[in-house]
Design an enzyme around this catalytic site. Sequence first.
Site, PDB file in Angstrom:
ATOM      1  N   PHE A   1      -1.690  -9.854  -2.511  1.00 30.39           N
ATOM      2  CA  PHE A   1      -2.423  -8.680  -2.991  1.00 30.39           C
ATOM      3  C   PHE A   1      -3.474  -8.300  -1.957  1.00 30.39           C
ATOM      4  O   PHE A   1      -4.223  -9.136  -1.473  1.00 30.39           O
ATOM      5  CB  PHE A   1      -3.086  -8.959  -4.345  1.00 30.39           C
TER       6      PHE A   1
ATOM      7  N   GLU B   1       2.938   7.405   1.115  1.00 31.31           N
ATOM      8  CA  GLU B   1       2.552   6.414   0.093  1.00 31.31           C
ATOM      9  C   GLU B   1       1.730   5.309   0.754  1.00 31.31           C
ATOM     10  O   GLU B   1       1.872   5.047   1.948  1.00 31.31           O
ATOM     11  CB  GLU B   1       3.850   5.872  -0.541  1.00 31.31           C
ATOM     12  N   ASP B   2       0.886   4.657  -0.047  1.00 32.02           N
ATOM     13  CA  ASP B   2       0.091   3.558   0.507  1.00 32.02           C
ATOM     14  C   ASP B   2       0.925   2.289   0.663  1.00 32.02           C
ATOM     15  O   ASP B   2       0.973   1.684   1.723  1.00 32.02           O
ATOM     16  CB  ASP B   2      -1.178   3.287  -0.335  1.00 32.02           C
TER      17      ASP B   2
ATOM     18  N   ARG C   1     -11.513   0.413  -1.734  1.00 31.48           N
ATOM     19  CA  ARG C   1     -10.760   1.426  -0.974  1.00 31.48           C
ATOM     20  C   ARG C   1     -11.450   1.806   0.329  1.00 31.48           C
ATOM     21  O   ARG C   1     -10.815   2.281   1.268  1.00 31.48           O
ATOM     22  CB  ARG C   1     -10.598   2.716  -1.806  1.00 31.48           C
TER      23      ARG C   1
ATOM     24  N   GLY D   1      -4.185   6.016  -3.640  1.00 27.08           N
ATOM     25  CA  GLY D   1      -4.133   5.011  -2.584  1.00 27.08           C
ATOM     26  C   GLY D   1      -3.860   5.520  -1.181  1.00 27.08           C
ATOM     27  O   GLY D   1      -4.272   4.898  -0.202  1.00 27.08           O
TER      28      GLY D   1
ATOM     29  N   ASP E   1       5.875  -1.718  -3.296  1.00 24.35           N
ATOM     30  CA  ASP E   1       5.864  -3.095  -3.792  1.00 24.35           C
ATOM     31  C   ASP E   1       7.248  -3.378  -4.409  1.00 24.35           C
ATOM     32  O   ASP E   1       8.168  -3.740  -3.695  1.00 24.35           O
ATOM     33  CB  ASP E   1       4.713  -3.165  -4.813  1.00 24.35           C
TER      34      ASP E   1
ATOM     35  N   LYS F   1       6.137  -4.466   0.981  1.00 25.88           N
ATOM     36  CA  LYS F   1       6.294  -5.907   0.733  1.00 25.88           C
ATOM     37  C   LYS F   1       7.799  -6.127   0.545  1.00 25.88           C
ATOM     38  O   LYS F   1       8.296  -6.043  -0.586  1.00 25.88           O
ATOM     39  CB  LYS F   1       5.540  -6.313  -0.540  1.00 25.88           C
TER      40      LYS F   1
HETATM   41  P1  IMP Z   1       5.693  -0.329  -7.021  1.00 24.41           P
HETATM   42  O1  IMP Z   1       6.255   0.629  -8.031  1.00 24.41           O
HETATM   43  O2  IMP Z   1       5.789  -1.746  -7.537  1.00 24.41           O
HETATM   44  O3  IMP Z   1       6.331  -0.199  -5.660  1.00 24.41           O
HETATM   45  O4  IMP Z   1       4.132  -0.039  -6.965  1.00 24.41           O
HETATM   46  C1  IMP Z   1       3.487   0.546  -5.899  1.00 24.41           C
HETATM   47  C2  IMP Z   1       2.050   0.789  -6.287  1.00 24.41           C
HETATM   48  O5  IMP Z   1       1.419  -0.416  -6.736  1.00 24.41           O
HETATM   49  C3  IMP Z   1       1.245   1.223  -5.064  1.00 24.41           C
HETATM   50  O6  IMP Z   1       1.230   2.625  -4.917  1.00 24.41           O
HETATM   51  C4  IMP Z   1      -0.138   0.667  -5.366  1.00 24.41           C
HETATM   52  O7  IMP Z   1      -0.863   1.600  -6.141  1.00 24.41           O
HETATM   53  C5  IMP Z   1       0.114  -0.557  -6.214  1.00 24.41           C
HETATM   54  N1  IMP Z   1       0.059  -1.810  -5.402  1.00 24.41           N
HETATM   55  C6  IMP Z   1       1.099  -2.605  -5.095  1.00 24.41           C
HETATM   56  N2  IMP Z   1       0.701  -3.671  -4.367  1.00 24.41           N
HETATM   57  C7  IMP Z   1      -0.642  -3.524  -4.188  1.00 24.41           C
HETATM   58  C8  IMP Z   1      -1.630  -4.307  -3.487  1.00 24.41           C
HETATM   59  O8  IMP Z   1      -1.372  -5.363  -2.869  1.00 24.41           O
HETATM   60  N3  IMP Z   1      -2.913  -3.828  -3.519  1.00 24.41           N
HETATM   61  C9  IMP Z   1      -3.250  -2.677  -4.172  1.00 24.41           C
HETATM   62  N4  IMP Z   1      -2.336  -1.909  -4.830  1.00 24.41           N
HETATM   63  C10 IMP Z   1      -1.044  -2.334  -4.845  1.00 24.41           C
END
Ligand code: IMP
Length: 177
Positions: free
Chosen positions: A155, A102-103, A168, A48, A106, A134
């Site tokens: 999302f 990181e992208d 992407r 990402g 979440d 977020k």
């Molecule tokens: P976390 O462990 O819940 O913080 O997950 C983070 C990962 O979930 C990111 O690196 C993304 O790959 C994916 N992700 C979370 N939200 C989105 C979104 O809105 N669109 C696309 N990928 C997301």
Amino acid sequence: MQTIQVKDKQFAVSIPAAQIAEQVKRVADEINRDYAGKHPIFLAVLNGSFIFAADLLREVTLPCEISFVKLASYQGVNTTGEIREVIGLNTDITGRPVIIVEDIVDTGLTMAHMIDTLKKQNPASIDVCTLLVKPDKLQVHLDIRYCAMQIPNDFIVGYGLDYDGFGRNSKDIYTLI
Ligand code: IMP
């Protein structure tokens, strides 16, 4: 309203490319200022972050290195959530200032786990640089030093982020409608 279709879902533009570029530059300027005199190693988390990392690095004026890691998912035996193991780290980060790229953060679980894993290699420091957060979804305390933009619990796709592997390559960021 500009919309796109990615697989079976419709998305509307929410962060135009110009706004992304402005915020990426702002974050790079902060890094340039904070890391003056240091030689950080950026660890970009694939897939990402590939576009963000490419744009960010071109705004960084410090002597620096970049390396790419991936997170392999598996079900943790003793945890409720999914654990994502760091793979592909073939650079010695011992004693180095590390900036994780990181992208999106979440729940924050992925990043928290990654920081714990990297700490075992005794880097001089670890900072997190993420394109997006977020804040309402964070489940763990995370010290996110660099964040380009905060978004609601929607999302999104584009600028490196995907829906089921697609989307992407959009220059703008789009939100699911
Ligand atoms: P976390 O462990 O819940 O913080 O997950 C983070 C990962 O979930 C990111 O690196 C993304 O790959 C994916 N992700 C979370 N939200 C989105 C979104 O809105 N669109 C696309 N990928 C997301």
